[in-house]
Design a protein around this motif. Structure first.
Motif, mmCIF file in Angstrom:
data_model
loop_
_atom_site.group_PDB
_atom_site.id
_atom_site.type_symbol
_atom_site.label_atom_id
_atom_site.label_comp_id
_atom_site.label_asym_id
_atom_site.label_seq_id
_atom_site.Cartn_x
_atom_site.Cartn_y
_atom_site.Cartn_z
ATOM 1 N N HIS A 121 31.002 -41.273 64.431
ATOM 2 C CA HIS A 121 31.245 -41.221 65.870
ATOM 3 C C HIS A 121 31.275 -39.765 66.346
ATOM 4 N N ARG A 122 31.981 -38.923 65.601
ATOM 5 C CA ARG A 122 32.088 -37.514 65.974
ATOM 6 C C ARG A 122 30.712 -36.839 65.956
ATOM 7 N N GLU A 123 29.941 -37.096 64.897
ATOM 8 C CA GLU A 123 28.606 -36.486 64.795
ATOM 9 C C GLU A 123 27.713 -36.932 65.952
ATOM 10 N N VAL A 124 27.790 -38.212 66.285
ATOM 11 C CA VAL A 124 26.954 -38.745 67.362
ATOM 12 C C VAL A 124 27.343 -38.097 68.696
ATOM 13 N N CYS A 125 28.647 -37.922 68.918
ATOM 14 C CA CYS A 125 29.099 -37.308 70.172
ATOM 15 C C CYS A 125 28.630 -35.854 70.267
ATOM 16 N N LEU A 126 28.755 -35.117 69.162
ATOM 17 C CA LEU A 126 28.275 -33.727 69.160
ATOM 18 C C LEU A 126 26.777 -33.694 69.462
ATOM 19 N N ALA A 128 24.954 -35.892 70.919
ATOM 20 C CA ALA A 128 24.668 -36.332 72.293
ATOM 21 C C ALA A 128 24.927 -35.189 73.276
ATOM 22 N N ASN A 129 25.980 -34.419 73.020
ATOM 23 C CA ASN A 129 26.265 -33.292 73.920
ATOM 24 C C ASN A 129 25.202 -32.201 73.803
ATOM 25 N N VAL A 130 24.648 -32.025 72.614
ATOM 26 C CA VAL A 130 23.542 -31.071 72.467
ATOM 27 C C VAL A 130 22.315 -31.564 73.252
ATOM 28 N N LEU A 131 22.068 -32.861 73.183
ATOM 29 C CA LEU A 131 20.938 -33.406 73.958
ATOM 30 C C LEU A 131 21.132 -33.119 75.446
ATOM 31 N N LYS A 132 22.365 -33.332 75.918
ATOM 32 C CA LYS A 132 22.645 -33.064 77.340
ATOM 33 C C LYS A 132 22.398 -31.596 77.654
ATOM 34 N N GLN A 133 22.851 -30.746 76.733
ATOM 35 C CA GLN A 133 22.691 -29.310 76.948
ATOM 36 C C GLN A 133 21.207 -28.936 77.044
ATOM 37 N N LEU A 134 20.372 -29.671 76.338
ATOM 38 C CA LEU A 134 18.932 -29.404 76.399
ATOM 39 C C LEU A 134 18.290 -30.092 77.604
ATOM 40 N N GLY A 135 19.105 -30.606 78.480
ATOM 41 C CA GLY A 135 18.590 -31.147 79.744
ATOM 42 C C GLY A 135 18.188 -32.605 79.686
ATOM 43 N N ILE A 136 18.538 -33.298 78.612
ATOM 44 C CA ILE A 136 18.153 -34.710 78.518
ATOM 45 C C ILE A 136 19.109 -35.560 79.346
ATOM 46 N N LYS A 137 18.508 -36.398 80.186
ATOM 47 C CA LYS A 137 19.291 -37.258 81.070
ATOM 48 C C LYS A 137 18.931 -38.713 80.801
ATOM 49 N N CYS A 159 20.929 -40.562 71.329
ATOM 50 C CA CYS A 159 20.078 -40.909 72.474
ATOM 51 C C CYS A 159 20.652 -42.131 73.192
ATOM 52 N N ALA A 160 20.967 -43.164 72.397
ATOM 53 C CA ALA A 160 21.476 -44.405 72.985
ATOM 54 C C ALA A 160 22.796 -44.148 73.724
ATOM 55 N N ARG A 161 23.570 -43.212 73.225
ATOM 56 C CA ARG A 161 24.876 -42.941 73.833
ATOM 57 C C ARG A 161 24.736 -42.418 75.254
ATOM 58 N N ILE A 162 23.702 -41.606 75.495
ATOM 59 C CA ILE A 162 23.542 -41.032 76.839
ATOM 60 C C ILE A 162 22.451 -41.747 77.634
ATOM 61 N N GLY A 163 21.890 -42.806 77.057
ATOM 62 C CA GLY A 163 20.927 -43.606 77.818
ATOM 63 C C GLY A 163 19.526 -43.049 77.832
ATOM 64 N N ALA A 164 19.201 -42.214 76.838
ATOM 65 C CA ALA A 164 17.831 -41.696 76.732
ATOM 66 C C ALA A 164 17.083 -42.544 75.700
ATOM 67 N N PRO A 165 16.066 -43.302 76.125
ATOM 68 C CA PRO A 165 15.365 -44.150 75.153
ATOM 69 C C PRO A 165 14.757 -43.300 74.040
ATOM 70 N N HIS A 166 14.933 -43.743 72.791
ATOM 71 C CA HIS A 166 14.274 -43.003 71.718
ATOM 72 C C HIS A 166 12.941 -43.628 71.375
ATOM 73 N N SER A 167 12.076 -42.766 70.877
ATOM 74 C CA SER A 167 10.776 -43.217 70.399
ATOM 75 C C SER A 167 10.622 -42.598 69.021
ATOM 76 N N ALA A 253 33.181 -32.343 71.101
ATOM 77 C CA ALA A 253 32.994 -33.578 70.337
ATOM 78 C C ALA A 253 33.397 -34.802 71.163
ATOM 79 N N VAL A 254 33.585 -34.574 72.447
ATOM 80 C CA VAL A 254 33.924 -35.697 73.324
ATOM 81 C C VAL A 254 32.705 -36.043 74.158
ATOM 82 N N CYS A 255 32.250 -37.258 74.044
ATOM 83 C CA CYS A 255 31.094 -37.685 74.834
ATOM 84 C C CYS A 255 31.212 -39.177 75.090
#
Ligand code: 6R9
Length: 656
Positions: A121-126, A128-137, A159-167, A253-255
């Motif tokens: 869970h912690r790794e996924v949150c970290l 996900a926050n990096v994805l957000k930082q890279l501008g992924i919405k 990706c799934a946590r922030i709603g960005a579809p993965h491919s 680590a909070v997302c």
């Protein structure tokens, strides 16, 4: 009947009842219990799925309508809100499972790690926050091109946590294949690694990404996030390329999990058509979460003590549904292995089973046939007594390969679940329920609850028992694909129009032939594109191949038709032999006789061609289309980019 279907000639009668100790623990533990569940789902599909969605998943907001079916477009749990990572992670943290192993990972060089639910869970949150930082919405597509390391699963979940579809693009695909898929989905970011270890080599991945993006050939991609794995030196393009281990230092680590609509896209996964460009199969959130959750329970009867290992790559649907989402949603322990059987350790799979006490082992017929070829001494040299259930997926399994799996790996103690399904179906469709249904070698057994599978002719009329026909599904199910990405017409054409809608009912058909026997068991006969027409008899490939494989000298076989003036088509069999066998004319003659004795003169191969290996897709499926061209002396046409090993084709050509 105006159209010929497919004739069945295989005569397999063995039956294996579920072992008593398995039945004792199983959730669904008798044929009657299965039948009751099946009948309940059939009588009221919406009510059936709604009840399970309510009890098995967590929703931020309840749906208004269970199913909105505007053929061929389905919506499940309309207006419901959830996040699949909440169901896979957060909800376990408030239970004792918080410190249970979620992922066990073994690297090919022998390094390993275990992530508990709290750690994952912690790794996924970290991440996900990096994805957000890279501008992924929410809504941005993210390409994932990774080796089999924990970060592959972590990236998907982030990706799934922030709603960005993965491919996810399988790491064995080339730069060109990657580029096409990134462009089709207009991916904004690619997640990759410097490389991965496979068959004793460090396989470069970032270098392939660089090639795919060179000369602005995938202009939608703004950033590349790179996980360090092999530590090989790789160029990093400033501004575009970022190390995961650098960026993770700077984020929280909070997302919180983004509330997603049930019908928001969870992922796109490409599946190759035999010709034409790959199709982006679209899966959405709520129905997929529910169906992979339930089928993981039904098919594997997964329990808290289990160490479950699916040998697929996360780049395939099997990895999506049955390494990541299904097991984690159930709070199970899922094992990921980076390596493959290789010269330095052909028995590595058995080492992994012994080391971790694997209880459920799920692999593919192509792997099983390779194990047979390598010899029994490898598994016999390891302690496999922890195993309690075996599974197979990907191709029809020949009864003799099934028997070998049953005896040598399962020691005649473990049920085998032969799971028929597809990228398009999202989850298992036909299988045995291991505590309820006796198995028959080579049969994918019964439809799961809620799956109205049938065998029909081209007009959609059911064919009688024991006659071959087209395998279809009559009612929508929660994890069915929603469309082909960006191409609704192709979706309609490919899956819903081969068999004409009948009385307003649409039948889902994705290309396999099958037969149902008098006991209601389904036998998948292979792709209908591969059917061979001999003197007006239409024969599926599986049955003839199974007859060949039942000969002691044969490890693997693929049959195709070649044009024949008299018969329409004549059968050509490509055969690989077991380790110590020598190909010669006498053996070829013996194999022809063997097929005649097993299933009849009609199926007698005109020609037997011995070969060291068969051409396969990167997920291990035999590419009969290529063999067909070779057999009829034509140049190989169409897309060969999914071929695993080009040299196999070259060798076959030389031998021709
Ligand atoms: C999960 C997966 C789908 C095609 C499918 C069929 C073949 C898969 C099978 C099987 C017979 C089984 N297939 N499982 N045939 N018995 N148990 O493999 O998805 O890669 O999309 O392939 O694989 O032909 O239509 P995918």
């Amino acid at each position: 009947m105006s159209q010929p279907t497919i004739e069945s000639i295989l005569n397999e009668k063995r039956l294996f009842a579920p072992p008593a100790d398995f039945v004792q623990k199983a959730r669904i533990n008798s044929p009657e219990a299965y039948q009751a569940l099946y009948d309940k789902a059939k009588a009221d599909p919406a009510g059936f799925w709604a009840e399970l969605a309510e009890t098995e998943l967590h929703w931020f907001q309840k749906w208004d309508q269970v199913l909105d079916w505007q053929p061929p477009f389905a919506q499940w749990f309309v207006n419901g809100k959830l996040n699949i990572t909440h169901n896979c992670l957060d909800r376990h943290l408030t239970t004792w499972r918080k410190n249970k192993a979620a992922l066990i990972w073994e690297g090919e060089p022998g390094d390993s790690c275990t992530l508990t639910y709290a750690q994952l869970h912690r790794e996924v949150c970290l991440f996900a926050n990096v994805l957000k930082q890279l501008g992924i919405k929410k809504g941005d597509i993210v390409g994932i091109y990774m080796p089999m390391i924990p970060e592959a699963a972590i990236a998907m979940l982030a990706c799934a946590r922030i709603g960005a579809p993965h491919s996810v693009v399988f790491g064995g695909f080339s730069a060109e294949a990657l580029r096409d898929r990134l462009n089709d989905g207009q991916a904004k970011l690619v997640i990759t690694a410097d490389g991965g270890f496979r068959k004793d080599k460090a396989v470069p991945l970032k270098a392939e990404v660089d090639k795919a993006l060179a000369n602005n050939a995938a202009p939608s991609v703004e950033n590349v996030l790179v996980v360090q794995r092999t530590q090989e030196k790789i160029p990093m393009e400033p501004g575009r390329d970022h190390w995961w281990h650098d960026l993770r230092q700077g984020v929280s680590a909070v997302c919180p999990a983004e509330p997603m609509d049930s019908e928001d896209v969870l992922f796109v996964l490409y599946t190759s058509g035999s010709t034409g460009k790959p199709k982006g199969v679209v899966h959405t959130t709520g129905g997929y979460n529910l169906y992979t959750h339930m089928t993981t329970q039904w098919t594997f009867d997964i329990q808290d003590e289990d160490v479950y290992w699916c040998t697929a790559d996360v780049g395939w649907i099997t990895g999506h549904s049955y390494i990541v989402y299904g097991p984690l949603s159930n709070g199970a322990t899922s094992l990921m292995y980076e390596g493959a059987p290789r010269a330095s350790n052909p028995g590595c799979f058995w080492d992994v089973i012994e080391k971790y006490g694997v209880t459920i082992f799920y692999t593919a017929p192509t792997a099983i046939r390779a194990f047979i070829k390598m010899g029994e001494h490898l598994p016999n040299g390891r302690d496999l007594s922890s195993l309690r259930l075996l599974g197979t997926v990907g191709e029809p399994i020949n009864p003799e390969a099934w028997m070998w799996y049953h005896k040598v790996i399962g020691k005649e103690r473990c049920p085998i679940v032969d799971t028929w399904w597809q990228t398009e179906t999202g989850g298992h469709m036909l299988t045995a329920l291991p505590g309820a249904i006796a198995t028959k070698p080579g049969s994918a057994c019964m439809p799961l609850p809620g799956i109205l599978a049938d065998v029909v002719d081209l007009e959609g009329n059911p064919v009688p028992d024991n006659e071959g026909g087209y395998l279809v599904v009559r009612h929508p199910w929660p994890s069915m694909m929603r469309t082909v990405y960006g191409d609704d017409n192709r979706f309609r054409r490919t899956y819903w129009e081969h068999i004409a809608p009948k009385d307003g009912q649409y039948l889902y058909f994705a290309g396999d032939g099958a037969r149902r026997d008098g006991d209601g068991y389904f036998w998948v006969m292979g792709r209908v594109d591969d059917v061979i027409s001999v003197s007006g008899h239409r024969l599926g490939t599986m049955e003839i191949e199974s007859a060949l494989v039942s000969h002691g000298a044969v490890a693997e076989a693929a049959v195709v038709g070649k044009p024949d003036d008299l018969k329409g088509e004549a059968i050509v069999a490509f055969v690989t032999l077991e380790g110590d066998q020598i190909p010669n004319d006498a053996l070829a003659q013996e194999l022809r006789q063997h097929v005649v004795a097993e299933i009849g003169a009609l199926a007698r191969p005109e020609e037997i061609r011995f070969s060291e290996a068969l051409p396969k897709t990167r997920s291990g499926k035999i590419m009969r289309r290529l063999l067909r061209s070779l057999a009829s002396g034509q140049e190989v046409f169409g897309d060969t980019s999914t071929l695993e090993d080009r040299s196999v084709l070259d060798k076959l050509r030389e031998g021709a």
